[in-house]
Structure formats: C-alpha cells, structure tokens
Scaffold this active site. Sequence first.
Site, mmCIF file in Angstrom:
data_model
loop_
_atom_site.group_PDB
_atom_site.id
_atom_site.type_symbol
_atom_site.label_atom_id
_atom_site.label_comp_id
_atom_site.label_asym_id
_atom_site.label_seq_id
_atom_site.Cartn_x
_atom_site.Cartn_y
_atom_site.Cartn_z
ATOM 1 N N ARG A 160 -4.682 17.062 6.442
ATOM 2 C CA ARG A 160 -4.586 16.633 7.838
ATOM 3 C C ARG A 160 -3.577 17.535 8.546
ATOM 4 N NH1 ARG A 160 -4.220 12.105 4.605
ATOM 5 N NH2 ARG A 160 -6.032 10.736 4.638
ATOM 6 N N GLU B 194 -9.705 16.248 9.665
ATOM 7 C CA GLU B 194 -9.388 15.844 8.289
ATOM 8 C C GLU B 194 -10.422 16.478 7.382
ATOM 9 O OE1 GLU B 194 -8.274 11.787 6.055
ATOM 10 O OE2 GLU B 194 -10.349 11.860 6.725
ATOM 11 N N HIS C 46 0.862 -1.191 0.000
ATOM 12 C CA HIS C 46 0.000 0.000 0.000
ATOM 13 C C HIS C 46 0.896 1.238 0.000
ATOM 14 C CE1 HIS C 46 -4.038 1.830 1.381
ATOM 15 N NE2 HIS C 46 -3.288 2.773 0.873
ATOM 16 N N GLU D 114 -7.011 15.875 0.261
ATOM 17 C CA GLU D 114 -7.063 15.476 1.674
ATOM 18 C C GLU D 114 -6.108 16.356 2.463
ATOM 19 O OE1 GLU D 114 -6.169 11.318 1.745
ATOM 20 O OE2 GLU D 114 -8.165 10.729 1.049
#
Length: 557
Positions: free
Chosen positions: A421, A247, A50, A419
């Site tokens: 964070r 997030e 991953h 995204e």
Amino acid sequence: MFRRVYRNWSGEVRTDQLWTCAPRTPEEVPALADWARAHGWRLRAQGHRHTWAPLTVADGTPEAARVLLLDTTRHLTAITADSPTTVRAQSGATMEALLAHLAERGLGLTAVPAPGELTVGGVLAIGGHGTAVPAAGEVRPDGHGYGSVSNQVTRLTAVVLDPATDRYTLRTFDRAEADSAAFLVHLGRAFVTEVVLRAGADRPLRCVSRLDIPAAELFARPDASPPSTPSRPRTLADFVERDGRVEAIWFAYTERPWLKTWSVAPNRPFASRAVDEPYNYPFSDSVPEPVARLAGDLVAGTWASAPLFGQLQYLVAKIGLTGDLTDVLLSGGLLRELLTGEVLTHLLAGGLRSDLWGPSRTLLQYVRPTTLRVTANGYAILARRADLQWVVAEFADRYRALLDTYRDRGEFPVNGAVEIRVTGVDDPAWSGVPGARPPLLSALRPRPDRPDWDTAVWLDVLGFPGTPGLHRFGRDLEQALLRSFDGTRAGLRVEWSKGWAYTEDAAWADADVLDRVIPAGLRDGGGPGWDEAVTTLDRHDPHRVFGNPFLDRLLKL
C-alpha cells in the site's frame, strides 16, 4: 471481574485465563489505575484483539501475572457528533461504526484500515492507516488527510497521574498541546478513553480490480524498458499517479498480482456496479471450501503445497472478480479437482466485483474476521514520491531472490500473499488545529531533515503461524530491507501492529532492531521523536501502570 484467555488475531499470542473487566464509564478507568498502582498490578486495554505484536500481553502470560485486561468493547463505544465536521468517539467503538456514523452525516475519511472490526482506540494506538496519496492534479479537500488515522485527531482524553493529588485522573489534551503528540500513537503505553476526529465531505469512490498485469511489469525497476504491447504504462507508480489509491496483493509463487485502485468518482461510471454496504469480496471474506481445505493441509504440515495454495488463491480471486474461467480450464491436476462445478457456481453467485462504485466506506472496508487468520510482518519505507517505483522494485527483487533461495533448498516458508500500500506522511496541518504536531511515534512522522520524503510504501508478507522457516525468512528479508533502505535514498520504520525484529526462531526478539534500529528510525533527522515520546508517556504514567514487560524493553531511552 471474570477470567478469560487472551488470543490475538493470528493465534500467535495466547495466554492463560487472565482477570478481565469491562469499564462502564471512562471515570472507572482512573479508579482502576489507582487500585492497580496500590497493589502492584498493570492494566491492559483490550479491543477486538486484531493485532499481531505483543503490545497488549505477551504469548504465554501466566494466570498468576498481575495483569488486568480492560475490555473496551462492551461499554466504551459511544459515537456522537462534536461539530459539523468532527466526531467524538470512545475508544471501544469499532471503525465500522465510526465510518457508518460519518456517512450518515455526509462525511468520510480518505484512508482507513481495511478491517471494520477494529476499535478506534486500537487503530490510534498503533498509527493505523489505509492507502492514499493525492492523484495527479488532486486537491486535498478540507477535513481530509493522506496519512494515519491518528493524524485526524483534534482532541483526546487520556488517563494520567495528577501530580497535585497523586491520583490518576482523566485529562483532555487539545491537539495544539505539545504533550498530545505522544498520545496520538502510544503502543498501549497509555489509556485513551475518547477522541475527537476531523472528517471531510464524503467522496464516492470507484474501485477497479485487475489481475492482468504481471508482477515483473507492475513492480518493474524505473529504468526498465516498458513492454511493447500496453499503450499505457502499468507500473505501480503509474497507477498511484493516475488514481492516488492502490493496493497490490501478490499471491505467493505466482506472477499475477491482484491490483486494486480507488479513484474519486462523484457519479457512478457506466461500467461500475453500485454498492451500498462494505465487505464486497465474498470470496475473500468467507473463505471458499477448497481454499480452507488446502490451508488446513498447510497448517497440518504439507508445507510444500505453498505454491499450489498461491495459485489457488489467485484463481479464486480471478473467478470471483471477473467470472473468467480460462485459467481454470487450462489448469490441471489438483487445481481442477479443487475447483469443482459447485465451487465455481458459489464463486459466481454473488456477481462480478471487478468494478465497484459507492460511498467511500463501502469500498474502504473489505476485510471481515472470517478471512484467513494469517500472521504478517510489516514495514513502512519513507521516500520521495519520485522514488516510489524504485522502492517497490527493490523490495520485489529482494523478496523473489529469497523465495528462490529457500525453494532451491526445498523450503517453503511463505504461504500467504504480499500486500503493498502507499500513503502520505502525517502532515499535522491536515488536522486543522493551529500549532498541531505530528504523532511522535507514528511510522508516518515526517523527517525534518528530509521534507522531500513525502511518501510511505507499506510492505507486508503474510503466512500461517508455525510454518517452518517463517521467522528465519522474516529475519533474512528484514536485514535485506535494512540494507536497501538505510536512510540514504529511503528509510525503514516498522509497522507497529505487525511482525518485526526477527531472529531465526522468533519475532519481536532481535536485540539490535529493538534497541538501535527502531529508536534510530524515529530519532533520525532531528526534531521531536522517540525520546520526547518516551519521556512524556513516563511523566504522565510514572508507575507504568499502563505497560507490560515487552513495552518496558522497547520504550526506553
């Protein structure tokens, strides 16, 4: 020994069938290293693949390459208690299994990557992180930290060359030993077989999702006039101050991000739904049929459908989280056709998910392997916490401007979400080991000359591999970010597992970023960093048994 194709998460790295084996014990790895050295081979640790960057092997690695993959996920998976507040884990254990073990002992970590099917070794190799800084008034509990998972390590065992015997062997490094700092984040330039990590008493969390805040407000510039309607400020920095853990998922070509906030909640709030297992967003984990169908159309070449795809993702998230069908009823055309009654029934079947409460692991891990397989770039912007909103706004403005420029030309290079964070930096004191040093190659390593840069904003832009213009867009955005975060008010570092060093037609290929920008980002500010890490890793593996041509190019003095 067997042959197997290596294919990474997004499918961008795919090789011929390469020789692979699965070591049964840590002691077999040094034996393999001696064999590899003697015969001119190289060893590559392989977990669940991953990853995006070619840190294990490069795309197109041929069958004839002298590369042996070492699959850690079959046997090197043991997890045991080391002390009341530490856990011993072999490198092939999954993060899901690690957090489950900690939970059984009443322990937890503050922040971890969202996917559970990651190996502990893989997460540590690239400085894996979650999203967390202290909320206003929050006191850090013993055993917890707000940086990378690597910074929680108290002891590690790695395969190194023993100068006395001229053979590879297992050696355990205490966190107080200077050399350990190079192994805590090593990018695959070493083989760590086992680590001991520190944890703290688990703190149940409440996770609230909302989609009612426009991107223009959530990512507004700090000096912008606040809207007149909301009674409380609603910028990203405001939510960070309030809850500490945020997030934002900003679907492409939409203005309604999905904002998640986590807050410490020892008792279940009245409005929250209690959960006792991770992966609580089924509409995201198991891709709904219309999303999969439109994604298939995109991959097949209908790239101009990207704005529609962003709107569809937003609507699916809103229905699955809140049950609100208003936007569906108001939408028309293809969106109404895609969101049939059967699809809506499926999305609503699992119950509403906008307000969840439970043990930390149930809310920190929420990405399954069944989600969309997209590629992503990745950067960490180090700055003062007081400048957090400026960083976010600067990125949003640059990103919007580029999207508009490309769209005006009839190009749609981005078809995934953004995204965002926020974490702290790696304070070695959080490990609880006197004399500990921060991971040298961590994107979260503090800068000695900027102790006020205590916060990192993580930025990722997602898209389907093969999208026309995706690499060119990545280059344009990367160069814009380097200009904005040039070390004056904030500084940029790359997120190792993601995409960076873009040229117009490739990632991990720009010579200036590879040779100057990345090393400089970990040299700036003085103190130990890039040079010490490279020197230490070379000293313990002078034959570069654990390496590949890409790492040879990247990790040099």
